[in-house]
Design an enzyme around this catalytic site. Structure first.
Site, PDB file in Angstrom:
ATOM      1  N   PRO A 180      44.742  41.635  33.694  1.00 21.79           N
ATOM      2  CG  PRO A 180      45.926  42.588  35.470  1.00 21.79           C
ATOM      3  CD  PRO A 180      45.108  41.381  35.100  1.00 21.79           C
ATOM      4  CB  THR A 235      41.522  36.669  38.744  1.00 22.75           C
ATOM      5  OG1 THR A 235      41.231  37.182  40.057  1.00 22.75           O
ATOM      6  CG2 THR A 235      40.874  35.309  38.602  1.00 22.75           C
ATOM      7  CG  ASP A 236      43.992  40.979  41.475  1.00 20.91           C
ATOM      8  OD1 ASP A 236      42.848  40.626  41.144  1.00 20.91           O
ATOM      9  OD2 ASP A 236      44.222  41.729  42.442  1.00 20.91           O
ATOM     10  CE1 TYR A 237      50.432  40.334  40.128  1.00 16.85           C
ATOM     11  CE2 TYR A 237      49.170  38.719  41.383  1.00 16.85           C
ATOM     12  CZ  TYR A 237      49.988  39.826  41.341  1.00 16.85           C
ATOM     13  OH  TYR A 237      50.367  40.431  42.498  1.00 16.85           O
ATOM     14  N   PRO A 244      45.512  36.455  44.969  1.00 19.39           N
ATOM     15  CG  PRO A 244      46.265  38.653  44.778  1.00 19.39           C
ATOM     16  CD  PRO A 244      46.508  37.374  45.533  1.00 19.39           C
TER      17      PRO A 244
END
Lengths: 518, 415
Positions: free
Chosen positions: A184, A179-181, A177
């Site tokens: 944010p 884009t999850d980092y 994932p």
């Protein structure tokens, strides 16, 4: 301990999984009061059994381990938790009260969900004009795809990040994932800037974070490339940028595994190659006159080259090409060639050697990147100045790039007789960039730099036991942060309702009776 | 910056001096997007990051680097040699009036010119200095050399990437570790600003790119002493298709069982297939909740994949994306940059921005804002600066140097 940086800042956190909780995690570390507003009705995936708890088998479709998901414990360090049933009007009413209490609201439901619960920004703004609210979802709060739910693991496909990860001849390498980092970080910058704006102007801010659009910031140079040249750059893994045609081409007998390998680097070689093929008409085309043009039209070029090679035995192709001073080789198995392609070349056209090299034992690797001739000299000294480094084909950057496969093989002969740690230490002592391909074990137990920065914090969790969280990646030398374990689900029901909303014991009991608290 | 002042940005009152190279450019870009007056300070002749491709018109020219364009928009640009004494004096003057200094030199480099954080703090106690380096300002690896690939390796993110039978692989083209480091540093800068408003004090933000990229953590090792082998993310006992060819490209999809998967993926997908008459009875009657991958057989997988393969092949990427949205199924086609440029969602949100490049005689389509802000929308009000483009504006108009002095600085190669 000194007063923490964000002490007094209040955050109502409706987020789940990764992309949301990672926004509020550093705020908690720096002293903000972050209240995770959760419930069985919108159960965090990481309150569920997606990741089996320690010492258990896979938990099956639904599970009782709300507090034992290690990912949940990892992504929610330092937060408080209230378990509230948002399906009930009373639950939503209390959620609204927490929003009134907070400086910042963060949510990552699918687009539009907060609005449907009567907790949309427009409504909230009416009663709290200076509210700072961030909504983070896959593709933003507006537009035809707004309400489409999803996870970063899939979104990387839409955002083009998969298209640039991996080997050109295989499917994209899984990047998780990613884009999850990314989102944010954009989210945090916007939230913290909004606090400053609020202080100056008294105004709040609504931040509509599309994780898609945030991820595209990483793709910016490539999007500009496509917008201006029309060219699409995709993953290049082993690909050699400096040659075209370049690859394994099928030969006689047909439908066997017999191939020849061809690599045309310079325009001079291209002319010789055309001559060796008998100057077919298509070689005159401007589509193939320069390396850039050949790369741009590679698919077509490869097909035409293949039409030629398929008429001969590989030995014949090689003989004809070598006579014309073009490098070529025989291959008995296409996989053999692909598998012996060394490392990652295309990724840095400016340097050679540049790649990941196998060390001792064979499952350990070390990255080495030589960026100029001075470093090349140092590199040669480290590996003991073997005779091959003096050969003209390796003594210049251009030569090394042209003979990169052979060079990488020779380098790997040396690296594979040393440990990855020794390779790194020797290279670094000589001023050459090198880094061990680290595993979780390396990072957590061995990396002295990570230990020096106190990146991993050992925490005690009542149900998981000992586990480690990670600190923010920046350090303020004068202002410490503190990591604390993640909360159990609903652990702070009473505390939050009493301290933040001033509720009485009776009121809380009623909420429990009515099933508003879960 | 007349244009910028027209719309008050969230960070409009603040000035940022950006000394970074490719390792930190994304930090200043973010602050500039939010309205800060970011001045990119380049060495005379231009920053080495201008040599990074791809290039406009494929011309390897410092004024045509698309990498440079992407991460220096919303900045002004001046040249200054801080290795020269005169340059250092000018930099100190600038630092006196600045709120942030961002730099990505090796640790100690700035100290060598009397421009350490403590020296600058004496001149301007409110100054926030942001240092972006591979491993941080202190510690046993602080002087280790690094590039993007060695940072991928050191951060733990590369170990599992790629296939078992090949070396590990990172993302092509983009220096992902640097971009992440710059973004994280912007968070640090904003935290420092918050603190400054409370205390009146500036501070030094020490950003490690390795730590920025290691954020996902390693729970596998932490709790189970497990190191997932390379390719684990896409490997299993069974041969399961994860990327499928469609009419004009690829799409990412995998059959799986369990409650979550059944509700969010499988049932709506089969329903959609069925609505087009492409789901067979086997698929329609399958019990997705109960299907356990641990005991599933290859035969079952093949049985379900066959009609799905036909279904995907009969649709374009665009149709599959629209169908996924309409039927609320979580999957996407594998887009490349050309597909992204055509996305109807990005169009509807007005994502793209047309940015003029008068010196190229053209307008270029840029990816737009990283977030949509209700009060202070982000836009590109300034394309990336040319080399020394704002020397006159900054040195003469703002700092009061005479044109004669400016010329002398030029002759001495200070600017």
């Amino acid at each position: 301990m000194a007063k923490k940086m964000l002490e007094g800042l209040k955050v109502a956190d409706f987020t789940t999984v990764i992309a949301g909780p990672v926004i509020t995690k550093p705020l908690a570390a720096y002293g903000a009061t972050v209240l995770k507003i959760e419930g069985r009705n919108h159960l965090d995936l990481f309150r569920q059994g997606m990741v089996p708890p320690v010492g258990t088998d896979f938990p099956g479709p639904f599970n009782p381990w709300a507090n034992r998901n290690p990912a949940g414990a990892f992504y929610n360090t330092g937060k408080l938790s209230i378990s509230l049933n948002l399906a009930k009007a009373k639950g939503r009413e209390i959620a609204k009260q927490f929003i009134m209490w907070a400086d910042i609201v963060v949510e990552n439901f699918a687009g539009g969900a907060m609005k449907r619960m009567g907790l949309g920004y427009e409504e909230l703004k009416e009663i709290k004009p200076d509210l700072i609210m961030l909504s983070s979802c896959m593709q933003g709060q507006t537009g035809p795809h707004a309400s489409h739910p999803g996870y970063g693991t899939q979104l990387v496909n839409l955002a083009g990040l998969s298209s640039i990860a991996g080997w050109p001849d295989r499917e994209p390498a899984g990047i998780g994932p990613y884009t999850d980092y990314v989102a944010p970080r954009h989210s945090l910058v916007a939230i913290l800037a909004a606090l400053d704006y609020r202080r100056r102007t008294g105004k709040g801010q609504y931040i509509d974070m599309s994780q898609f659009e945030s991820g595209l910031q990483l793709m910016a140079p490539l999007l500009l490339e496509t917008a201006t040249t029309g060219r699409v750059s995709e993953r290049e893994g082993n690909y050699n940028p400096l040659a075209a045609p370049h690859g394994a081409y099928p030969c006689l007998p047909t439908r066997t595994d017999r191939y020849c390998v061809i690599a045309i680097y310079t325009d001079e070689e291209w002319k010789n190659f055309c001559y060796a093929m008998g100057n077919p008409e298509w070689t005159e085309s401007p589509k193939f006159s320069t390396l850039q043009a050949r790369r741009d039209n590679e698919e077509e070029l490869d097909k035409l080259v293949e039409e030629w090679t398929i008429q001969f035995l590989p030995e014949d192709v090689v003989r004809r090409l070598r006579e014309a001073e073009v490098w070529a080789g025989v291959l008995d198995n296409r996989d053999e060639w692909l598998n012996h392609q060394p490392q990652i070349k295309r990724q840095s056209p400016y340097t050679a050697p540049h790649g990941i090299y196998r060390c001792h034992p064979e499952y350990r690797w070390c990255a080495i990147a030589v960026t100029n001739d001075e470093e090349w000299q140092s590199f040669c000294r480290v590996i003991g100045d073997p005779a091959w480094t003096k050969e003209s084909r390796f003594s210049t950057l251009h030569g090394r790039q042209e003979n990169v496969e052979e060079m990488d093989r020779l380098i790997a002969e040396w690296t594979s007789s040393h440990t990855a740690e020794d390779v790194m230490a020797m290279m670094q002592a000589a001023g050459v960039a090198a880094g061990v391909l680290q595993t979780g074990e390396d990072l957590m137990e061995k990396d002295p730099q990570m230990a020096h920065r106190h990146f991993y914090w050992e925490l005690q969790h009542p149900e998981i036991g000992r586990y480690r969280g990670v600190a923010p990646s920046f350090v303020f030398h004068e202002f410490p942060y503190e990591l604390q374990r993640a909360p159990l689900m609903g652990e702070h029901n009473e505390y939050a309702l009493k301290e933040f909303l001033g509720m009485s014991d009776e009121e809380i009991e009623e909420l429990i009776r009515e099933g508003v608290l879960e | 910056m007349a244009e910028k002042n027209m719309v008050e940005g969230m960070l409009s009152p603040y000035r940022v001096l950006d000394l970074t190279d490719e390792k930190g450019l994304s930090c200043g870009r973010l602050l500039g997007d939010l309205g800060a007056d970011v001045i990119k300070i380049e060495r005379p002749g231009g920053d080495p990051a201008r040599k990074l491709g791809p290039f406009y018109d494929d011309k390897d020219d410092p004024e045509k680097s698309l990498f440079w364009f992407a991460y220096n928009a919303n900045k002004r640009g001046i040249t200054l040699d801080i290795e020269k004494l005169e340059g250092q004096e000018i930099f100190k003057k600038l630092a006196k009036g600045a709120d942030f200094v961002i730099e990505s030199f090796p640790p100690g480099y700035m100290d060598g010119f009397g421009l350490s954080y403590s020296a600058l703090k004496n001149l301007n106690p409110e100054l926030i200095m942001v240092s972006i380096t591979p491993f941080g300002q202190t510690g046993p690896h602080k002087d280790y050399k690094a590039t993007d690939i060695t940072l991928w390796a050191m951060s733990g993110r590369m170990y599992g990437m790629g296939d078992e039978d090949r070396p590990p692989v990172r993302m092509s083209h983009i220096n992902a570790t640097y971009l992440q480091g710059g973004m994280e540093a912007a968070v640090g800068a904003m935290l420092a600003l918050y603190h400054r408003q409370m205390s009146g004090e500036g501070q030094h933000v020490d950003q490690s790119i390795q730590a920025a990229f290691a954020q996902p953590g390693n729970q596998g090792w932490d709790l189970r002493n497990l190191v997932a082998p390379r390719g684990a993310m896409t490997r299993s006992r069974l041969q399961i298709t994860r990327v499928w060819p469609c009419k004009d490209g690829k799409v990412s999809w995998a059959f799986r069982g369990g409650q979550q998967a059944a509700d969010r993926f499988m049932k709506p997908f089969i329903k959609w297939m069925d609505s087009e008459g492409m789901a067979d009875d086997f698929l329609k009657e399958f019990d997705w909740e109960e299907w356990d991958m641990a005991t599933a057989t290859q035969e079952t997988v093949n049985r379900m994949e066959e009609p799905a393969a036909k279904f995907f092949l009969s649709h374009t990427k665009e149709e599959l994306l629209e169908g996924a949205v309409k039927n609320r199924i979580i999957f996407y086609p594998t887009f490349n940059t050309a597909d992204i440029l055509k996305s109807p969602q990005l169009d509807a949100r007005g994502f793209w921005e047309e940015v003029e490049h008068p010196e190229l005689g053209t307008t270029i389509t840029y990816p737009g804002a990283f977030a949509k802000l209700s009060e202070t929308p982000i836009s590109i009000s300034q394309r990336a600066p040319l080399i020394g483009e704002h020397n006159q504006e900054v040195y003469q108009q703002e700092m009061g140097f005479s044109s004669k002095e400016l010329k002398k600085l030029q002759q001495n190669k200070v600017i």
